[in-house]
Design a protein around this motif. Structure first.
Motif, PDB file in Angstrom:
ATOM      1  N   ILE A  72       0.845  -1.196   0.000  1.00  0.00           N
ATOM      2  CA  ILE A  72       0.000   0.000   0.000  1.00  0.00           C
ATOM      3  C   ILE A  72       0.880   1.245   0.000  1.00  0.00           C
ATOM      4  O   ILE A  72       1.801   1.374   0.799  1.00  0.00           O
ATOM      5  N   ARG A  73       0.574   2.169  -0.909  1.00  0.00           N
ATOM      6  CA  ARG A  73       1.335   3.417  -1.009  1.00  0.00           C
ATOM      7  C   ARG A  73       0.493   4.639  -0.652  1.00  0.00           C
ATOM      8  O   ARG A  73       1.015   5.634  -0.180  1.00  0.00           O
ATOM      9  N   VAL A  74      -0.808   4.587  -0.904  1.00  0.00           N
ATOM     10  CA  VAL A  74      -1.705   5.703  -0.580  1.00  0.00           C
ATOM     11  C   VAL A  74      -1.940   5.707   0.929  1.00  0.00           C
ATOM     12  O   VAL A  74      -2.169   4.662   1.533  1.00  0.00           O
ATOM     13  N   SER A  75      -1.866   6.887   1.534  1.00  0.00           N
ATOM     14  CA  SER A  75      -1.950   7.005   2.987  1.00  0.00           C
ATOM     15  C   SER A  75      -2.897   8.133   3.386  1.00  0.00           C
ATOM     16  O   SER A  75      -3.046   9.118   2.652  1.00  0.00           O
ATOM     17  N   ILE A  76      -3.471   7.997   4.568  1.00  0.00           N
ATOM     18  CA  ILE A  76      -4.301   9.099   5.075  1.00  0.00           C
ATOM     19  C   ILE A  76      -3.449  10.332   5.348  1.00  0.00           C
ATOM     20  O   ILE A  76      -3.978  11.437   5.462  1.00  0.00           O
ATOM     21  N   GLN A  77      -2.140  10.161   5.405  1.00  0.00           N
ATOM     22  CA  GLN A  77      -1.255  11.301   5.649  1.00  0.00           C
ATOM     23  C   GLN A  77      -1.109  12.200   4.429  1.00  0.00           C
ATOM     24  O   GLN A  77      -0.469  13.245   4.502  1.00  0.00           O
ATOM     25  N   GLN A  78      -1.722  11.836   3.312  1.00  0.00           N
ATOM     26  CA  GLN A  78      -1.734  12.684   2.120  1.00  0.00           C
ATOM     27  C   GLN A  78      -2.852  13.712   2.175  1.00  0.00           C
ATOM     28  O   GLN A  78      -2.944  14.567   1.309  1.00  0.00           O
ATOM     29  N   PHE A  79      -3.704  13.627   3.197  1.00  0.00           N
ATOM     30  CA  PHE A  79      -4.883  14.479   3.286  1.00  0.00           C
ATOM     31  C   PHE A  79      -4.777  15.389   4.496  1.00  0.00           C
ATOM     32  O   PHE A  79      -4.577  14.939   5.620  1.00  0.00           O
ATOM     33  N   TYR A  80      -4.907  16.680   4.229  1.00  0.00           N
ATOM     34  CA  TYR A  80      -4.768  17.699   5.251  1.00  0.00           C
ATOM     35  C   TYR A  80      -6.075  18.450   5.399  1.00  0.00           C
ATOM     36  O   TYR A  80      -6.807  18.649   4.422  1.00  0.00           O
ATOM     37  N   GLY A  81      -6.344  18.888   6.620  1.00  0.00           N
ATOM     38  CA  GLY A  81      -7.547  19.663   6.860  1.00  0.00           C
ATOM     39  C   GLY A  81      -7.299  20.728   7.907  1.00  0.00           C
ATOM     40  O   GLY A  81      -6.403  20.599   8.749  1.00  0.00           O
ATOM     41  N   ILE A  82      -8.089  21.774   7.829  1.00  0.00           N
ATOM     42  CA  ILE A  82      -8.076  22.829   8.846  1.00  0.00           C
ATOM     43  C   ILE A  82      -9.521  22.973   9.306  1.00  0.00           C
ATOM     44  O   ILE A  82     -10.435  23.072   8.478  1.00  0.00           O
TER      45      ILE A  82
END
Length: 159
Positions: A80-90
């Motif tokens: 697996i290469r896609v991670s939740i760490q690629q998504f940012y929110g404020i």
């Protein structure tokens, strides 16, 4: 997502196995290089749904790489290469920040289970949590977004 799905479909149509495998590897790396920011994250729905969509597409890539064969995957090698760490929110609301983080962790768990059903022998444990969720509590109108995610890394801003 439409462009990514079309690109994946084109790769799947390649007849030469080595070329197809190389294109699938490059495509998976491309998926893992997509970084998104939701400056009004709320409960994290856009981040969560975007993550789920990318991971489902990545699972299709993993399945296509197997070429209809049952492939044993060692737990020491994480495909697996896609991670939740690629998504940012404020998000300004502290409770919504907690909900958004939890939603992303639940989505990650769901996708790990889906991957387990595709790859024989893959049994990565979800708990204890190993990933950090990039949801920042703060006012997006006053916060320097570059401190949340560097602008040279960012590909999409969700509205």
């Amino acid at each position: 997502m439409d462009d990514l799905k079309a690109e994946f479909k084109e790769i799947c149509a390649i007849a030469q196995p080595r070329t197809k495998r190389n294109k699938l590897d490059a495509f998976q790396k491309k998926l893992a290089s997509i970084y998104c920011l939701d400056p009004a994250a709320g409960s994290g729905n856009f981040c969560t749904e975007s993550y789920l969509s990318l991971r489902r597409l990545e699972n299709q890539v993993l399945q296509e790489k197997q070429n209809g064969q049952i492939t044993f995957v060692s737990n020491s090698l994480n495909p697996i290469r896609v991670s939740i760490q690629q998504f940012y929110g404020i998000e300004i609301n502290d409770f919504a920040v907690t909900v958004a983080k939890t939603a992303l962790w639940i989505a990650e768990s769901q996708m790990l289970e889906e991957t387990k059903s595709i790859l024989y022998g893959f049994n990565q444990d979800f708990l204890p949590l190993k990933t950090y969720v990039n949801i920042t509590e703060g006012n997006a109108l006053r916060l320097d977004w570059n401190k949340v995610v560097p602008k040279d890394k960012l590909m999409y801003i969700m509205q």
